[in-house]
Structures are given as C-alpha cells and as structure tokens.
Design an enzyme around this catalytic site. Structure first.
Site, PDB file in Angstrom:
ATOM      1  CE  LYS A 294      24.184   6.773  31.663  1.00 38.49           C
ATOM      2  NZ  LYS A 294      23.566   7.458  30.601  1.00 38.49           N
TER       3      LYS A 294
ATOM      4  NE  ARG B 287      22.232  13.478  33.098  1.00 40.32           N
ATOM      5  CZ  ARG B 287      22.189  12.424  33.870  1.00 40.32           C
ATOM      6  NH1 ARG B 287      23.201  11.496  33.918  1.00 40.32           N
ATOM      7  NH2 ARG B 287      21.392  12.146  35.187  1.00 40.32           N
TER       8      ARG B 287
HETATM    9  N1  HH2 Z   1      21.466   9.113  31.880  1.00 37.78           N
HETATM   10  C1  HH2 Z   1      20.896   8.756  33.247  1.00 37.78           C
HETATM   11  C2  HH2 Z   1      19.971   9.882  33.655  1.00 37.78           C
HETATM   12  N2  HH2 Z   1      19.368  11.045  32.794  1.00 37.78           N
HETATM   13  N3  HH2 Z   1      19.548  12.277  31.017  1.00 37.78           N
HETATM   14  C3  HH2 Z   1      20.228  12.525  29.718  1.00 37.78           C
HETATM   15  N4  HH2 Z   1      19.803  13.592  28.866  1.00 37.78           N
HETATM   16  N5  HH2 Z   1      21.217  11.542  29.253  1.00 37.78           N
HETATM   17  C4  HH2 Z   1      21.631  10.604  29.996  1.00 37.78           C
HETATM   18  O1  HH2 Z   1      22.463   9.682  29.461  1.00 37.78           O
HETATM   19  C5  HH2 Z   1      21.254  10.221  31.200  1.00 37.78           C
HETATM   20  C6  HH2 Z   1      20.002  10.933  31.747  1.00 37.78           C
HETATM   21  C7  HH2 Z   1      21.479   7.709  34.027  1.00 37.78           C
HETATM   22  O2  HH2 Z   1      22.512   8.177  34.935  1.00 37.78           O
HETATM   23  P1  HH2 Z   1      22.475   8.780  36.446  1.00 37.78           P
HETATM   24  O3  HH2 Z   1      21.456   9.765  36.570  1.00 37.78           O
HETATM   25  O4  HH2 Z   1      23.748   8.812  36.896  1.00 37.78           O
HETATM   26  O5  HH2 Z   1      21.821   7.538  37.096  1.00 37.78           O
HETATM   27  P2  HH2 Z   1      20.559   7.052  37.718  1.00 37.78           P
HETATM   28  O6  HH2 Z   1      19.515   6.954  36.459  1.00 37.78           O
HETATM   29  O7  HH2 Z   1      20.652   5.616  38.480  1.00 37.78           O
HETATM   30  O8  HH2 Z   1      19.867   8.176  38.677  1.00 37.78           O
END
Ligand code: HH2
Length: 279
Positions: free
Chosen positions: A220, A254
């Site tokens: 992030k 995560r």
């Molecule tokens: N961050 C993202 C998505 N889901 N779930 C939890 N529990 N905590 C988090 O910090 C979190 C999450 C965002 O990251 P990512 O899945 O890599 O990106 P995108 O939303 O663009 O798919």
C-alpha cells in the site's frame, strides 16, 4: 486464545500468521489482471501455500480508493471457478473478501472457511451467516466510517478505530458469533490520512483485547510514501510495516509477497519471543 471456526484453528500468541492474497480482478492496485483467469488464480493460491501462507484470501473486486463496486452476481462468477478449482487441493483455510451476504453464503458452501468483510459488518446478514455456518469473520474498519474524519492527524486515531471495531464485534456477538470466530482489522489505507495510516501500524490502542487482530499493509501507499516505488517494488516498505504491526500485536498479516513476509515474520517472532520484548 485462538481464531477458529468450522474447519480451521489458529492458536494466537505463538506465531504471526501469513494470509496470502489472490486478487481475481482486472484492476487491483498492485496485481490487477494477473489472476483474473481462474486457472492462474488457482495456481497462484497453491504457490502461495507452498511459499508459507497459513491462509489464503481470495477477492474478486478491487477496493482501492475510488473503486466502482462490482455487482454481487459478477463477483460470484469470478470467485466460483476459483473456489471450485481449489476444492480438495489446499491444506490451509480460505477466506473470501466480500461484503455481499449472498456471495458470502455461496462461498462458504463452496468450501471457504472465513468471511473477510471490509465494511466491518455494514450488512448485518454477514453476522447471521457467520454464526449459522460457524465461519471466521474478519471485520475491518472501513474508509467511510464517520468517526475518522474528526481526527485530522494521528492523535487518537487508534482509539477511534478501537471503538468502531469493538462495536462491530459486539454486534456480531449479539447475532450469535463466538469471540474466537472474530478477527478485527484497522483497515490500513482505507479513508485515512497518511499520518493516520502510519500511526495505526504501531498502534496498540487500535487492537481490541480478546479478539484476533489482522493488519493489511502489503504494497500500500503507506509503505513507500516517503520513497515512491511502483507496487511490485514495495517489499522493503511492506516488511517494515509488518514488523511495526507485529510490535503492535498483529496476529495475522495480509500479504502479496508471501515468501519474503514469512521470512521476516519468523525472525521478528523469534526475537520478540526470545527477548520477551514488548512496547
Ligand atoms: N486491503 C485490501 C483488500 N482487502 N481486507 C482486509 N481485511 N484488510 C485489508 O487491509 C484489505 C482487505 C486492499 O488490498 P488489495 O486486495 O491488494 O487491493 P485491491 O483492493 O485493489 O484488490
């Protein structure tokens, strides 16, 4: 203490668990499009398990800042072949990143063990489904929570997040979810200033005693704000963020880069255990 439910159990305080991310999306901020094909998503999940993931989180819509929601039918059409393809192949539990109760229910029937709700239980049906299916329930502090807006800087953000998460957990308990099924998450990068995100990484105040605690900072902006780099070159900042989160009591991280995260987390776990260090 443990984080557990039907078919999975993570004793807490023994090690920091690594949750590997599989984004079945065309537009995720760091790996959009790479795993939209179900076969590639399945292969990626299996690779993450091999690299040391203790659980796998599968998401089918990007929730990056300013995202346009994918309807539940489309989300399910992306998730279904991946969950089916993984059936019987993984030895670690699967969580599904969804805020749609109908998708949550279908995903649990298709073999998922945990619901990952980034809205922190906006739809109360998530609580009743988790209770009925004895599923794990991750409740995250979301970006649109009105309570963060009043904290311009980092001061007291931990307490604000704590209060929101405690209230969310209490709603889940009232719906019949057991404390050990619940995992809370401060929602790094969701509707917070950079200073607030940084403060939350090391905030013991945000963590609610009695529940598992997950931190998601992988790749992030917060990991490279002072030293910009594209998403696939953020592993250094990500590992630093993880170490800070471990110091603040994270039970689960995560992550996208499972091998590197697991290597670093094992070292931090060992040093904290052997020296008895705590903040
Ligand atoms: N961050 C993202 C998505 N889901 N779930 C939890 N529990 N905590 C988090 O910090 C979190 C999450 C965002 O990251 P990512 O899945 O890599 O990106 P995108 O939303 O663009 O798919």
């Amino acid at each position: 203490m443990q984080f557990s439910g039907d078919g999975f159990s993570f004793p807490l305080g023994e090690k920091t668990y690594i949750m590997g991310i599989v984004n079945v999306t065309p537009d995720s901020f760091s790996d959009g499009g790479r795993y939209l094909d179900p076969e590639r998503a399945v292969a990626h999940a299996l690779r993450l398990q091999q690299e040391g993931a203790d659980l796998i989180d599968i998401g089918a819509q990007s929730t990056r800042p300013g995202f346009t929601p994918v309807p539940s039918a489309q989300e399910w059409e992306r998730l279904r072949p991946v969950l089916e393809g993984l059936s019987g192949k993984l030895s670690v539990p699967v969580s599904v990143d969804t805020f749609y109760p109908d998708v949550a229910e279908k995903a649990l029937k298709a073999g998922a063990h945990i619901l990952n709700d980034i809205t922190g239980g906006k739809e109360e049906a998530m609580f009743t489904i988790a209770a009925r299916c004895q599923a794990g329930l991750i409740l995250m502090h979301p970006g649109d929570a009105a309570d963060t807006a009043q904290y311009a800087g980092s001061r007291d953000i931990g307490q604000a997040v704590h209060d929101f998460l405690l209230a969310a957990a209490e709603k889940a308990l009232a719906a019949g979810v057991k404390p050990e099924q619940i995992c809370l998450d401060p929602g790094i990068g969701f509707g917070k200033t950079m200073e607030q995100n940084r403060a939350l990484l090391l905030s013991k105040a945000a963590r609610v005693e009695g529940y598992a605690y997950l931190v998601g900072a992988s790749r992030k902006r917060v990991t490279v704000d002072a030293c910009p780099a594209p998403p696939d070159q953020r592993v250094g900042g990500t590992v630093a963020a993880h170490t800070l989160a471990q110091l603040a009591g994270a039970d689960i991280l995560r992550v996208h880069d499972v091998f590197e995260a697991a290597q670093a987390a094992r070292l931090t776990d060992a040093v904290l255990r052997e020296t008895g260090f705590s903040l």
